[in-house]
Design a protein around this motif. Structure first.
Motif, PDB file in Angstrom:
ATOM      1  N   PRO A 102       1.099  -0.930   0.242  1.00 40.18           N
ATOM      2  CA  PRO A 102      -0.037   0.234   0.403  1.00 40.18           C
ATOM      3  C   PRO A 102       0.935   1.512  -0.064  1.00 40.18           C
ATOM      4  O   PRO A 102       0.269   2.525  -0.768  1.00 40.18           O
ATOM      5  N   GLU A 103       1.828   1.597   0.652  1.00 37.04           N
ATOM      6  CA  GLU A 103       2.810   2.091   0.587  1.00 37.04           C
ATOM      7  C   GLU A 103       3.137   3.237  -0.245  1.00 37.04           C
ATOM      8  O   GLU A 103       3.840   3.941  -0.947  1.00 37.04           O
ATOM      9  N   ARG A 104       4.227   2.067  -0.914  1.00 38.79           N
ATOM     10  CA  ARG A 104       3.993   2.297  -2.763  1.00 38.79           C
ATOM     11  C   ARG A 104       3.363   2.488  -3.622  1.00 38.79           C
ATOM     12  O   ARG A 104       3.787   3.661  -4.192  1.00 38.79           O
ATOM     13  N   LEU A 105       1.969   1.980  -3.183  1.00 37.24           N
ATOM     14  CA  LEU A 105       1.326   2.324  -4.229  1.00 37.24           C
ATOM     15  C   LEU A 105       0.710   3.761  -3.887  1.00 37.24           C
ATOM     16  O   LEU A 105       0.599   4.744  -4.791  1.00 37.24           O
TER      17      LEU A 105
ATOM     18  N   LYS B 120      -8.626  -3.848   2.375  1.00 40.99           N
ATOM     19  CA  LYS B 120      -8.732  -2.688   3.792  1.00 40.99           C
ATOM     20  C   LYS B 120      -7.700  -1.586   3.677  1.00 40.99           C
ATOM     21  O   LYS B 120      -7.239  -0.450   3.229  1.00 40.99           O
ATOM     22  N   PRO B 121      -5.734  -1.888   4.029  1.00 39.20           N
ATOM     23  CA  PRO B 121      -4.859  -1.304   3.459  1.00 39.20           C
ATOM     24  C   PRO B 121      -5.212  -1.126   2.120  1.00 39.20           C
ATOM     25  O   PRO B 121      -4.405   0.589   2.112  1.00 39.20           O
ATOM     26  N   TYR B 122      -5.163  -1.196   1.495  1.00 41.19           N
ATOM     27  CA  TYR B 122      -5.591  -0.845   0.019  1.00 41.19           C
ATOM     28  C   TYR B 122      -6.697   0.429  -0.139  1.00 41.19           C
ATOM     29  O   TYR B 122      -6.242   1.509  -0.718  1.00 41.19           O
ATOM     30  N   LEU B 123      -7.512   0.383   0.617  1.00 45.23           N
ATOM     31  CA  LEU B 123      -8.598   1.029   0.445  1.00 45.23           C
ATOM     32  C   LEU B 123      -8.478   2.577   1.858  1.00 45.23           C
ATOM     33  O   LEU B 123      -8.401   3.439   1.010  1.00 45.23           O
ATOM     34  N   LYS B 124      -7.118   2.212   2.433  1.00 43.55           N
ATOM     35  CA  LYS B 124      -6.554   3.335   2.937  1.00 43.55           C
ATOM     36  C   LYS B 124      -5.369   3.720   2.198  1.00 43.55           C
ATOM     37  O   LYS B 124      -5.274   4.843   2.843  1.00 43.55           O
ATOM     38  N   ALA B 125      -5.153   3.608   1.227  1.00 45.66           N
ATOM     39  CA  ALA B 125      -4.235   3.914   0.576  1.00 45.66           C
ATOM     40  C   ALA B 125      -4.922   4.677  -0.811  1.00 45.66           C
ATOM     41  O   ALA B 125      -4.168   6.319  -0.656  1.00 45.66           O
TER      42      ALA B 125
ATOM     43  N   LYS C 174      -6.460  10.555  -1.486  1.00 45.59           N
ATOM     44  CA  LYS C 174      -7.588  11.449  -1.634  1.00 45.59           C
ATOM     45  C   LYS C 174      -7.798  10.750  -4.022  1.00 45.59           C
ATOM     46  O   LYS C 174      -8.016  11.600  -5.090  1.00 45.59           O
ATOM     47  N   THR C 175      -7.570   9.338  -3.693  1.00 44.49           N
ATOM     48  CA  THR C 175      -7.947   8.717  -5.122  1.00 44.49           C
ATOM     49  C   THR C 175      -9.060   9.143  -5.355  1.00 44.49           C
ATOM     50  O   THR C 175     -10.151   9.024  -4.268  1.00 44.49           O
ATOM     51  N   ASN C 176      -9.821   8.868  -6.843  1.00 42.35           N
ATOM     52  CA  ASN C 176     -11.261   9.283  -7.408  1.00 42.35           C
ATOM     53  C   ASN C 176     -11.990   7.616  -6.603  1.00 42.35           C
ATOM     54  O   ASN C 176     -13.436   7.911  -6.526  1.00 42.35           O
ATOM     55  N   THR C 177     -11.435   6.402  -7.364  1.00 44.64           N
ATOM     56  CA  THR C 177     -12.374   5.490  -7.634  1.00 44.64           C
ATOM     57  C   THR C 177     -11.662   3.725  -6.921  1.00 44.64           C
ATOM     58  O   THR C 177     -10.473   4.142  -7.109  1.00 44.64           O
TER      59      THR C 177
END
Length: 414
Positions: A154-157, A209-214, A219-222
């Motif tokens: 998630p941090e890299r993304l 869950k951690p990817y949703l947090k990322a 402020k990703t749109n989708t």
């Protein structure tokens, strides 16, 4: 050198039932080398130096490539979309697929790659990018989903998403179920049958869950909650999963349906947006004019609904730059003789259809994250789907992305 043979099927087109049946067996998504409206509670019924990993050579792009003559300078301040996306505008984008390398790349490399792709996409006139990445399953009936060595953290993304967001792109984060462990039984993500669906959804909720947090942090749109999961569409487990996702991520939660289910099935998913991964076969010769390709696409779309489709997004589409590709654009195994005009004309046709039918936009498959888009593809090893470094295709994309099309004006989320 990494093999990039996508796990997709050859779609027969002689008989309609065969055309529609093939995706249920093998799927049509190149993850490793690879009506009319979608309202809240979507129910659509009825009617890619020395040779790079993809085989690209370190050569300058053609003079008319967007990465050379039309993209801005490499300075950070110049890394800006000309017309940032706003609600109601078309989404002109590309699917950027990222697998972590066996030898993990440095954060500096990741940052530089993200900027390289952003600069290239700005040169094409894009205003949107979808960052796709793999997650894994043990087998067709497995209940457990997991991140693997090839799954970016998630941090890299977040690092990559921030580069695109700062440059003014509309951003999407899109996890895709890798099909590597499904090959032994000719499986694809669309026909998995977990032994326990409740366990599968619990595992998926934990994984996401951690990817949703990322996505929320950048402020990703989708956030695409699922992609081409035909066999699980309509399961009650999605209600709980989506509700949980929406507690973490305030943006648009969407689902990307496979083209076969879109035109023939009922897409019943509790999301506020629907995308279609569209690989419609059109049985015309390589010499067919763009108008015939447009007609072919419209024939398929009319199976669902005629007229404008303002709530539908072409979330993924593409075709090989080779002979015979119109008959099976979802055939990513084939490596027939090159024909760049086939690919370019397909792009022109899809763009025309999207505009004529007032759709929300297009995301082309694809750019591979570790590739350099400013190089010509080595066609002895490169995927026929590669469009970066193919002048005719780049010209067609840029013409589309810089057109006067104002968009459907009905996008459901910013």
């Amino acid at each position: 050198m990494r093999s990039r043979l996508p796990l997709l099927a050859i779609f027969p087109v002689t008989v309609l039932s065969l055309v529609l049946g093939a995706p249920f067996v093998l799927g049509n998504h190149p993850v490793r080398w690879e009506a009319g409206s979608a309202l809240p509670k979507v129910v659509i019924g009825g009617s890619e130096t020395s040779a790079t990993p993809s085989g690209k050579k370190s050569e300058s792009s053609p003079s008319d490539s967007p990465s050379s003559s039309s993209s801005p300078s490499s300075s950070t301040n110049a890394l800006q979309v000309a017309k940032p996306w706003k609600k109601g505008m078309p989404q002109w984008g590309v699917q950027l697929y990222w697998e972590e390398e066996t030898k993990k790349r440095s954060d500096t490399f990741i940052e530089n790659q993200a900027r390289k792709h952003a600069k290239y996409l700005i040169g094409l006139g894009a205003n949107s990018v979808s960052l796709s990445f793999p997650y894994f399953i043990g087998g067709r009936t497995s209940d457990e989903l997991s991140a693997g060595p090839k799954t970016p953290s998630p941090e890299r993304l977040e690092q990559v998403l921030k580069v695109f967001k700062d440059a003014g792109f509309r951003t999407t984060l899109r996890p895709i179920l890798d099909e590597g462990n499904l090959k032994q039984n000719n499986g694809w993500r669309g026909n998995i049958e977990p032994a326990s669906r409740s366990a599968w959804f619990a595992s998926y909720t934990k994984l996401l869950k951690p990817y949703l947090k990322a996505a929320e942090a950048t402020k990703t749109n989708t956030f695409v909650i699922g992609t081409e999961l035909n066999s699980l569409e309509g399961d009650p487990g999605w209600d709980t999963l989506v509700a949980s996702a929406e507690k973490t991520f305030p943006g648009e939660v969407s689902y990307d349906a496979n083209w076969d289910n879109y035109v023939t099935g009922r897409i019943d998913m509790p999301v506020n947006h629907l995308g279609v991964d569209a690989y419609f076969p059109v049985k015309v010769p390589d010499t067919a004019p763009v108008s015939d390709l447009v007609e072919g696409w419209n024939t398929w779309l009319d199976k669902k609904a005629t007229g404008p489709l303002p709530n539908i997004l072409v979330s993924e589409t593409g075709i090989g730059a080779m002979k015979g590709a119109y008959h099976a654009p979802g055939d990513f195994y084939a490596r027939r003789a090159l024909n760049p005009k086939v690919q370019a004309n397909w792009y022109k046709a899809v763009c025309e259809v999207v505009q004529d039918r007032k759709m929300q936009g297009i995301y082309w498959w694809s750019l591979w994250f570790d590739d350099d888009p400013n190089t010509k593809p080595d066609d002895k090893v490169a995927s026929r789907l590669d469009f970066a470094g193919r002048p005719l295709s780049e010209k067609a994309i840029k013409s589309c992305f810089t057109s006067d099309y104002a968009g459907p004006g009905t996008d459901t989320a910013s």
